[in-house]
Design an enzyme around this catalytic site. Structure first.
Site, short mmCIF file in Angstrom:
data_model
loop_
_atom_site.label_atom_id
_atom_site.label_comp_id
_atom_site.label_asym_id
_atom_site.label_seq_id
_atom_site.Cartn_x
_atom_site.Cartn_y
_atom_site.Cartn_z
CG HIS B 284 -1.71 1.70 1.24
ND1 HIS B 284 -1.17 1.99 2.14
CD2 HIS B 284 -2.64 2.29 0.67
CE1 HIS B 284 -1.70 3.10 2.71
NE2 HIS B 284 -2.80 3.39 1.46
CD GLU B 285 2.43 3.79 3.74
OE1 GLU B 285 2.32 4.02 3.08
OE2 GLU B 285 1.22 3.33 4.66
#
Lengths: 146, 514
Positions: B284-285
């Site tokens: 996600h990051e």
């Protein structure tokens, strides 16, 4: 101001982009995304001159904007500070004033795509995305609304 | 103190039991022998009496013959006398033999013999001769009863002998009866003792062996059923005791091992959970900055008047960002499949169409390769997730191109069969080294790809195998190093009730054709 906005819009490189000019009002797009760079990317992708953009850095700001203006499209990130995009989505669906707004969800977590659709998202686009794909999705939901 | 072994114990107890039985039987046998001997002695006395009576008759015959002759003067009347005279010595001798072990009776037999001999010698043939010559005198002899007296005396002796013998017989009868009683008593006691010993032995076996073993068996059953707290009460001796102790040790050890395993399992789950979290977070990051890089690179490429190098660099940035995005997707896919979270969205699709689309996509990627699809003229319906299947076939095509760095022909061929459809992707590239062939479906295994400068994550084939398995199909390959590879997949074509559906769709499609 972003330096890209200083340059004239290049219709030659984005031929499908709808040209909207007065007297028709431009569609209002609320962009809810905590990352400023991505908010800008959304604006650039859709075309600065084709829409009126209202920007929100979190869910509360987005809800306030939606209650205040009659937006045509909401572009909503799911991972937001404080309340998640899914919570925002659920809440706006309950209010008559905001329930009908077309929604394009941006997510970095493909796992949440189904949940977002269940909550009434019209399109789900995963990050990273190609600018054209986002523009096409927004056009489609607008046409469907009409 | 060292415990005696179970076998030794049982042998010992059995030996004691056997010894007791042998003793009882020996005593019984001795009693029976004694009884038989007593009976024989009693019978012997009866024999003696019978013989004595016989001899007495002979003596009476002597007298009777003599008297008859004296009265009738007929010499034929003497025949009994002579017969008896001839027979008695033998019979007396026999009688003497019979009473050889009876010291009181022997002298009596001797007296009888003496008296009888005297009688015969005194009144024998001489008396007959004498009678012929002096009948009157002879009659006087008869009248005076001289001879009769003698015979009466002999008969008295016989009477005493017989009554003495009868006493002996009675005594021996009594003794035989006593012996018989004793034998019966001993036999009864022996039998009772044997029964008691057998009973005690049975109790011993039950207490020392059967009960502990049965308890252990029950506890083992509980243990097998999953009750790891199952234990036995230590009982019995020797091996039986050892069995119980070993069982308890085993159960305790199992319980400990189970505890360790549970703890380990918990840690593994935690670590697995942490890994999942990490992959999700990292993915996600990474996606948010990646979205900016890819998006702005794309925007720049469309908007700006660029020099040759600048355009090339931006192209590279965009392409590499997309590759990074694909890698992140693959990572998430692998993780989801491993956790059984993959949901196939299956429907009836035409495999030919799907393969042709993928071939068109990949043939545009390289100018040095020809990528062709060979598909049958009729549709090849399969029940599958089109997105996932396209991913797999795309991966096989991409590999075929990547692993033919010199360029060449790549062919994707669809072959329908009775209950499955087959896709073969063939290239004439570098092939796979034999020692790598068993591992190419392993996650992150890339063989010598890195050495050849061929990009990739090592996730493609691992994912393909799992996707195909999720469809209930099979995947495999044939490869010759330096000649090329053929990768194939088989997807079940139809199953059960859905066959009817597919026939309908086929006819509909046929109808749509001009």
């Amino acid at each position: 101001m972003n330096k890209f906005e200083l340059q004239p819009p290049s219709h030659a490189t984005a031929p499908e982009r709808p040209v909207r000019a007065p007297p028709w009002p431009r569609p209002i797009v609320v962009v809810c995304e905590d990352e400023p760079a991505l908010r800008e990317l959304v604006r650039v992708s859709l075309g600065e001159d084709a829409y009126t953009f209202l920007e929100a850095a979190d869910g509360d700001e987005a809800l306030t904007l939606l209650r205040t203006y009659t937006a045509d499209v909401l572009i909503l990130d799911l991972m937001l500070p404080r309340r998640t995009g899914l919570e925002v989505l659920a809440e706006l669906r309950e209010e008559p004033r905001t329930a009908a707004v077309a929604t394009v969800v941006l997510t970095a977590q493909p796992d949440y795509a189904d949940r977002a659709r269940e909550l009434g998202a019209d399109r789900v686009i995963s990050k990273p995305f190609l600018p054209d794909d986002l523009a096409a999705a927004v056009r489609e939901v607008l046409e469907a609304e009409r | 103190v060292k415990e005696r072994g179970l076998v030794t114990q049982v042998a010992f107890v059995s030996a004691v039991l056997a010894a007791a039985l042998v003793t009882a039987f020996t005593v019984l046998l001795l009693a029976i022998f004694q009884l038989r001997e007593s009976s024989a002695k009693a019978r012997h006395a009866q024999q003696v009496i019978a013989l004595a009576n016989n001899v007495q008759t002979l003596v009476v015959d002597l007298e009777t013959g003599l008297r008859g002759y004296l009265i009738t003067k007929n010499e034929r009347q003497l025949e009994p006398f002579y017969d008896a005279k001839q027979a008695y010595p033998k019979q007396l001798k026999q009688l003497d033999r019979l009473v050889a072990d009876e010291p009181k009776q022997r002298p009596l037999v001797a007296s009888i013999r003496q008296a009888t001999n005297d009688y015969v010698n005194t009144y024998g043939p001489d008396l007959a001769e004498f009678l012929r010559r002096n009948p009157t005198l002879a009659r006087a002899v008869i009248k005076t009863q001289t001879s009769g007296k003698r015979v009466t005396e002999i008969r008295e002796m016989f009477k005493r002998f017989v009554s003495a013998e009868q006493a002996i017989a009675a005594e021996r009868d009594e003794s035989a009866r006593r012996n018989a009683d004793r034998a019966i008593g001993l036999a009864g006691a022996g039998a009772a003792l044997a029964l008691l010993l057998v009973f005690l032995f049975a109790v011993y076996i039950a207490r020392q062996i059967v009960r502990p073993i049965r308890q252990t068996a029950a506890a083992a059953g509980d243990l097998a059923a999953g009750d790891l707290l199952s234990r036995v009460e230590i009982a019995g001796r020797g091996e039986v005791r050892a069995l119980g102790e070993s069982f308890n040790q085993m159960a305790a050890s199992l319980e400990r091992t189970q505890g360790h395993l549970e703890e380990q399992n918990r840690r593994l789950r935690e670590s697995e959970h942490a890994k999942t979290e990490l992959i999700n977070t990292v993915s996600h990051e990474l996606r948010t900055p990646l979205a900016s890089i890819l998006g702005f690179a794309d925007v720049l490429l469309r908007r700006t008047e660029l020099g040759g190098d600048e355009r090339r660099f931006l192209d590279l940035i965009r392409a590499e960002s997309q590759r990074l995005a694909t890698l992140l997707n693959d990572l998430l896919d692998v993780q989801r499949i491993e956790q059984g979270q993959i949901d196939l969205v299956r429907r009836w699709i035409d495999l030919n169409e799907l393969v042709e689309t993928q071939v068109a996509l990949y043939s545009a990627q390289s100018e040095r390769h020809t990528v062709d699809a060979r598909v049958p003229s009729d549709p090849t319906p399969v029940y599958a997730d089109p997105g996932r299947l396209a991913q797999v076939i795309g991966n096989l095509l991409s590999n075929a191109i990547k692993y033919s760095p010199e360029g060449g022909a790549v062919v994707a061929e669809v072959t329908p069969a009775a209950d499955f459809a087959r896709v073969e992707v063939t290239d004439d590239g570098v092939g796979i080294q034999p020692e790598h062939q068993s591992r190419i479906f392993t996650k992150f295994f890339r063989g010598e790809a890195a050495r050849f400068g061929i990009g990739g994550t090592g996730l493609g084939l691992a994912l393909a195998r799992q996707m195909i398995a999720a469809h209930g199909g099979r995947i495999g390959f044939v490869s010759d190093q330096g000649v090329g590879s053929t990768f194939w997949i088989e997807i079940p074509a139809a199953e059960g009730a859905e066959v009817a559906d597919i026939t309908e769709r086929r006819s509909q499609r046929a109808g749509e054709r001009p």
